[in-house]
Design a protein around this motif. Sequence first.
Motif, short mmCIF file in Angstrom:
data_model
loop_
_atom_site.label_atom_id
_atom_site.label_comp_id
_atom_site.label_asym_id
_atom_site.label_seq_id
_atom_site.Cartn_x
_atom_site.Cartn_y
_atom_site.Cartn_z
N ILE A 176 0.81 -1.74 0.53
CA ILE A 176 -0.05 0.12 -0.20
C ILE A 176 0.77 0.81 0.03
O ILE A 176 0.71 1.83 -0.63
CB ILE A 176 -0.83 -0.04 1.31
CG1 ILE A 176 -1.70 -0.99 1.08
CG2 ILE A 176 -1.68 1.06 1.51
CD1 ILE A 176 -2.87 -1.78 2.32
N GLY A 177 1.91 1.23 1.06
CA GLY A 177 2.77 2.40 0.84
C GLY A 177 4.16 3.02 -0.35
O GLY A 177 3.70 3.63 -1.07
N LEU A 178 3.75 1.81 -1.27
CA LEU A 178 4.88 1.24 -2.22
C LEU A 178 3.59 2.19 -3.56
O LEU A 178 3.97 3.22 -4.25
CB LEU A 178 5.08 0.10 -2.80
CG LEU A 178 6.40 0.09 -2.10
CD1 LEU A 178 7.10 -1.10 -2.75
CD2 LEU A 178 7.65 1.28 -2.19
N GLN A 179 2.48 1.92 -3.70
CA GLN A 179 1.78 2.16 -4.26
C GLN A 179 1.00 3.79 -4.20
O GLN A 179 0.82 4.08 -5.29
CB GLN A 179 0.28 1.04 -4.52
CG GLN A 179 -0.82 1.59 -5.65
CD GLN A 179 -1.74 1.00 -5.50
OE1 GLN A 179 -2.63 0.70 -4.55
NE2 GLN A 179 -2.19 0.19 -7.10
N ALA A 180 1.43 3.95 -3.24
CA ALA A 180 0.55 5.52 -2.84
C ALA A 180 1.95 6.43 -3.21
O ALA A 180 1.38 7.60 -3.71
CB ALA A 180 0.58 6.12 -1.27
N TYR A 181 3.17 5.73 -2.95
CA TYR A 181 4.59 6.87 -3.88
C TYR A 181 4.15 6.16 -5.13
O TYR A 181 4.37 7.70 -5.95
CB TYR A 181 5.77 5.87 -2.77
CG TYR A 181 7.35 6.61 -4.03
CD1 TYR A 181 7.22 7.83 -3.21
CD2 TYR A 181 7.60 6.06 -4.43
CE1 TYR A 181 8.92 7.92 -4.04
CE2 TYR A 181 8.45 6.77 -5.25
CZ TYR A 181 8.93 8.00 -4.75
OH TYR A 181 9.73 8.78 -5.66
N GLU A 182 4.00 5.12 -5.85
CA GLU A 182 3.76 5.61 -7.48
C GLU A 182 2.62 6.39 -7.98
O GLU A 182 3.15 6.96 -8.52
CB GLU A 182 3.14 3.66 -7.71
CG GLU A 182 2.88 3.80 -9.19
CD GLU A 182 2.32 1.95 -8.92
OE1 GLU A 182 3.03 1.61 -10.25
OE2 GLU A 182 1.29 2.97 -8.84
N TYR A 183 1.62 6.55 -7.19
CA TYR A 183 0.54 7.65 -7.72
C TYR A 183 0.84 9.16 -7.30
O TYR A 183 0.79 9.68 -8.41
CB TYR A 183 -0.34 7.92 -6.78
CG TYR A 183 -1.50 6.51 -7.04
CD1 TYR A 183 -1.44 5.44 -7.72
CD2 TYR A 183 -3.23 6.46 -6.85
CE1 TYR A 183 -2.39 4.09 -8.54
CE2 TYR A 183 -3.49 5.39 -6.82
CZ TYR A 183 -3.56 4.33 -7.31
OH TYR A 183 -4.00 3.09 -8.65
N HIS A 184 1.85 9.49 -6.33
CA HIS A 184 2.44 10.84 -6.23
C HIS A 184 3.46 10.68 -7.78
O HIS A 184 3.26 11.83 -7.79
CB HIS A 184 3.04 10.90 -4.83
CG HIS A 184 3.47 12.85 -4.72
ND1 HIS A 184 5.09 12.28 -4.85
CD2 HIS A 184 3.29 13.03 -3.98
CE1 HIS A 184 5.12 13.35 -4.79
NE2 HIS A 184 4.24 14.86 -4.17
N HIS A 185 4.05 10.05 -7.80
CA HIS A 185 5.27 10.22 -8.73
C HIS A 185 4.08 10.13 -9.77
O HIS A 185 5.05 11.00 -10.75
CB HIS A 185 5.88 8.55 -8.77
CG HIS A 185 7.07 8.96 -9.70
ND1 HIS A 185 8.21 9.51 -10.36
CD2 HIS A 185 6.86 7.92 -11.01
CE1 HIS A 185 8.97 9.19 -11.30
NE2 HIS A 185 7.56 8.15 -11.91
N ALA A 186 3.52 9.19 -10.33
CA ALA A 186 2.40 9.77 -11.65
C ALA A 186 1.77 11.12 -11.83
O ALA A 186 1.91 11.70 -12.72
CB ALA A 186 1.45 9.08 -11.31
N TYR A 187 0.99 11.19 -10.80
CA TYR A 187 1.03 13.49 -11.03
C TYR A 187 1.91 14.10 -10.82
O TYR A 187 1.66 15.03 -11.12
CB TYR A 187 0.05 13.01 -9.73
CG TYR A 187 -1.68 12.81 -9.55
CD1 TYR A 187 -2.51 13.36 -9.81
CD2 TYR A 187 -1.87 11.08 -9.64
CE1 TYR A 187 -3.79 13.30 -10.09
CE2 TYR A 187 -3.54 10.92 -10.14
CZ TYR A 187 -4.58 12.32 -10.42
OH TYR A 187 -5.72 11.80 -10.57
#
Length: 283
Positions: free
Chosen positions: A194-205
């Motif tokens: 979950i933490g890595l996916q949240a980071y991935e979303y932040h990176h994407a945006y």
Amino acid sequence: MNAQSHGAYYLPAPSYWPILGSAALLGLTLGATLLINQVAGGGWVLLAGFVLLVWMLFGWFGQVIGESEKGLYNQQVDAGFRWSMSWFIFSEVMFFAAFFGALFYVRTLSVPDLTSTDNALLWPGYAGGWPTQGPGIKEAFEPMGAWGIPAWNTLILLSSGVTVTWAHWGLKQGRRSQLIGGLIATVALGLLFIGLQAYEYHHAYTELGLTLGAGVYGATFFMLTGFHGFHVTLGTIMLITILGRSIAGHFTPERHFAFEAVSWYWHFVDVVWLGLFIFVYWL
């Protein structure tokens, strides 16, 4: 009355938990919609829905746990639980099948059709291909690569499937320490995902320009991965509940369907992620 000794089928009293669950899902849906459309207060509505959902899960689980520990359930009730969980997972399979079907339709049929000779006048200069924003959308973005966080998350979820199975073996063989250790590892891996996916979303945006407004690619990417992340979050909450019960001494090698139900759900989440990694990130 103990249902095991008397052979009675336990019929629970009317409960308010389903109403709270419906209100929680309404709050999540409404809050997400408001947040996506940048309406003030949307984030708070989303948070309220999530908090209510967690309260409902722990409260309803607690009620069922109490009834089970009192011996109110017999084999017929156990069979009903198993069928209910099986049909629930089947409904989840159909839920994700609809989104995978939408992705297939867009990539294989819709986008190529928009580049055909018949549509050349409608969308002149549109080259198609995948990933694409779609015709008429000019915001630039970079697609999410497969061999970074997504690959690590794949390894994490596959590893969590091994740890929850190891915990199950420990439970069936009466090794409580193996059960608890396997569940702790599974919860930790779920939280890491979950933490890595949240980071991935932040990176994407913030760095890739990949948002929900980035056309059809952004929409399908966030719908599929976002709903999967929501399911991982729910699965982690359920695993934490089962971990607490295991520490409290619940479950026996013969009777532990609550553990099995959560492990079924977790393995389903693993399988869906493999499909996401292949069709959303890789291909």
